[in-house]
Design a protein around this motif. Structure first.
Motif, PDB file in Angstrom:
ATOM      1  N   ILE A  21      13.666   7.592  -0.729  1.00 31.64           N
ATOM      2  CA  ILE A  21      12.751   8.608  -1.277  1.00 31.64           C
ATOM      3  C   ILE A  21      12.447   8.306  -2.751  1.00 31.64           C
ATOM      4  O   ILE A  21      11.300   8.393  -3.201  1.00 31.64           O
ATOM      5  N   ALA A  22      13.515   7.936  -3.509  1.00 31.91           N
ATOM      6  CA  ALA A  22      13.304   7.634  -4.930  1.00 31.91           C
ATOM      7  C   ALA A  22      12.371   6.449  -5.120  1.00 31.91           C
ATOM      8  O   ALA A  22      11.527   6.428  -6.026  1.00 31.91           O
ATOM      9  N   LYS A  23      12.516   5.434  -4.244  1.00 26.88           N
ATOM     10  CA  LYS A  23      11.657   4.271  -4.368  1.00 26.88           C
ATOM     11  C   LYS A  23      10.217   4.571  -3.974  1.00 26.88           C
ATOM     12  O   LYS A  23       9.298   3.831  -4.359  1.00 26.88           O
ATOM     13  N   ASN A  24       9.976   5.612  -3.240  1.00 22.08           N
ATOM     14  CA  ASN A  24       8.629   5.929  -2.787  1.00 22.08           C
ATOM     15  C   ASN A  24       7.998   7.084  -3.580  1.00 22.08           C
ATOM     16  O   ASN A  24       6.921   7.550  -3.219  1.00 22.08           O
ATOM     17  N   ILE A  25       8.685   7.523  -4.601  1.00 24.76           N
ATOM     18  CA  ILE A  25       8.075   8.492  -5.523  1.00 24.76           C
ATOM     19  C   ILE A  25       7.329   7.703  -6.601  1.00 24.76           C
ATOM     20  O   ILE A  25       7.912   6.858  -7.282  1.00 24.76           O
ATOM     21  N   ILE A  54       4.666   7.221   1.857  1.00 32.62           N
ATOM     22  CA  ILE A  54       5.416   7.169   3.113  1.00 32.62           C
ATOM     23  C   ILE A  54       5.965   5.755   3.286  1.00 32.62           C
ATOM     24  O   ILE A  54       5.201   4.784   3.315  1.00 32.62           O
ATOM     25  N   PRO A  55       7.268   5.624   3.406  1.00 30.18           N
ATOM     26  CA  PRO A  55       7.851   4.272   3.511  1.00 30.18           C
ATOM     27  C   PRO A  55       7.368   3.556   4.767  1.00 30.18           C
ATOM     28  O   PRO A  55       7.120   4.168   5.804  1.00 30.18           O
ATOM     29  N   LEU A  56       7.200   2.268   4.619  1.00 30.69           N
ATOM     30  CA  LEU A  56       6.849   1.353   5.698  1.00 30.69           C
ATOM     31  C   LEU A  56       5.411   1.519   6.200  1.00 30.69           C
ATOM     32  O   LEU A  56       4.852   0.587   6.785  1.00 30.69           O
ATOM     33  N   PHE A  57       4.811   2.677   5.972  1.00 31.50           N
ATOM     34  CA  PHE A  57       3.462   2.917   6.485  1.00 31.50           C
ATOM     35  C   PHE A  57       2.382   2.807   5.385  1.00 31.50           C
ATOM     36  O   PHE A  57       1.261   2.398   5.671  1.00 31.50           O
ATOM     37  N   ARG A  59       1.177   1.613   1.338  1.00 35.45           N
ATOM     38  CA  ARG A  59       1.467   0.695   0.246  1.00 35.45           C
ATOM     39  C   ARG A  59       0.371   0.782  -0.808  1.00 35.45           C
ATOM     40  O   ARG A  59      -0.764   1.160  -0.509  1.00 35.45           O
ATOM     41  N   ILE A  60       0.758   0.443  -2.026  1.00 36.07           N
ATOM     42  CA  ILE A  60      -0.195   0.452  -3.141  1.00 36.07           C
ATOM     43  C   ILE A  60      -0.911  -0.896  -3.157  1.00 36.07           C
ATOM     44  O   ILE A  60      -0.277  -1.947  -3.349  1.00 36.07           O
ATOM     45  N   VAL A  61      -2.204  -0.883  -2.925  1.00 37.70           N
ATOM     46  CA  VAL A  61      -2.975  -2.120  -2.850  1.00 37.70           C
ATOM     47  C   VAL A  61      -3.319  -2.634  -4.245  1.00 37.70           C
ATOM     48  O   VAL A  61      -3.180  -3.832  -4.532  1.00 37.70           O
ATOM     49  N   ARG A  62      -3.791  -1.733  -5.140  1.00 37.67           N
ATOM     50  CA  ARG A  62      -4.222  -2.168  -6.486  1.00 37.67           C
ATOM     51  C   ARG A  62      -4.027  -1.025  -7.472  1.00 37.67           C
ATOM     52  O   ARG A  62      -4.288   0.131  -7.161  1.00 37.67           O
TER      53      ARG A  62
END
Length: 310
Positions: A21-25, A54-57, A59-62
């Motif tokens: 959760i911390a890594k996805n904030i 949301i993890p795994l689903f 991602r930050i593109v740019r």
């Protein structure tokens, strides 16, 4: 033992969940925007603030900055209308207005802007001669900004300003321009020197003219004052004579007084260099005393001589 192992397992699992959760904030800083994809599809644009991915689903593109940016391109060779090849480097100020279009509208925005700038610059300079290119920077900047802003609008980019940083003509042209500028400076210097000498001569001539006018005016005033003084002196003498005559008339002088005045006049005449003095017969007695050694001729004697000669 089983209970302790179970508790430890739950604790480890909770720690893993917290780490995930911390890594996805995600905290988006000011003047930035993040482009998010979910399973390879554009999901949305995150603006300034706190967001959870949301993890795994997802991602930050740019990560896109919304600040105004400046890019300095390398000098580009361009050819003017009169076939002079020169090097021109440009500076472009732009700002990203739509992060989604900036991300998906073009593959490499900076390379696209650089190539578009070079092409536009060649088209504009190709319609201008060398002298016009060197003196029309503002016109070139305005045309380039308008063309680039219109072309980059589908990419989510707004071009705010375009500047020609350097215009580098060929060496031969630069040397010719330097000689021309030197000749122009020498010509201006000669003109200024001649103008200065002309103004100096004019000022000297005007000074001499004013000096001559002032001297003539002073001479004229002096003569006027001198004439006025002489006239005033003559007037004073005549007035004194008239006053003396008037006083004599008012005093009604007797014959003895008149004779005495005549004797005074005779005395002044006798003091001169004349050897003969003619006096009235009325004062001949007194005149004989005053004449001394000089020959005295009375008026009666003159009359008698005239009769004899007849």
């Amino acid at each position: 033992m089983a209970t302790i192992a179970t508790i430890a397992g739950w604790i480890i699992l909770a720690l893993i969940v917290l780490i995930i959760i911390a890594k996805n904030i995600v905290i988006v800083p000011q003047a930035h925007a993040y482009i998010i994809e979910r399973l390879g599809t554009y999901q949305g644009t995150w603006n300034t603030g706190l967001h959870v991915k949301i993890p795994l689903f997802e991602r930050i593109v740019r990560k896109v900055t919304l600040k105004e940016q400046v890019v300095d391109f390398e000098p580009q060779p361009v050819i003017t209308k009169d076939n002079v090849t020169m090097q021109i480097d440009t500076v472009v100020y732009f700002q990203i207005t739509d992060p989604k279009l900036y991300t998906y509208g073009i593959e490499n925005p900076m390379a696209a802007i650089e190539n578009l700038t070079a092409t536009t610059l060649r088209n504009i300079i190709g319609d201008l001669e060398l002298d016009q290119t060197l003196t029309s920077r503002d016109i070139i900047n305005t045309k380039m900004r308008a063309i680039l802003d219109e072309a980059t609008d589908p990419w989510g980019i707004k071009v705010g300003r375009v500047e020609l940083k350097n215009i580098i003509p060929p060496t031969a042209i630069r040397e010719s321009m330097e000689k021309q500028m030197k000749a122009e400076r020498d010509r201006r210097e000669a003109i200024l020197t001649a103008e200065g000498e002309k103004q100096s001569k004019i000022l000297v001539a005007e000074g001499e003219k004013e000096s001559m006018v002032l001297r003539a005016e002073a001479t004229r005033l002096a003569k006027i004052k001198e004439a006025e003084g002489e006239a005033e002196a003559l007037l004073t003498v005549q007035k004194a004579l008239a006053d003396s005559i008037q006083m004599l008339n008012d005093a009604a002088p007797t014959d003895p007084i008149i004779r005495l005045k005549a004797l005074e006049a005779f005395s002044k005449a006798a003091d001169g260099k004349a050897t003969k003095i003619i006096i009235p017969s009325e004062i001949q007695g007194l005149a004989g005393l005053a004449a001394g050694l000089k020959e005295v001729i009375t008026s009666d004697q003159i009359q008698e001589d005239k009769k004899i000669n007849r």
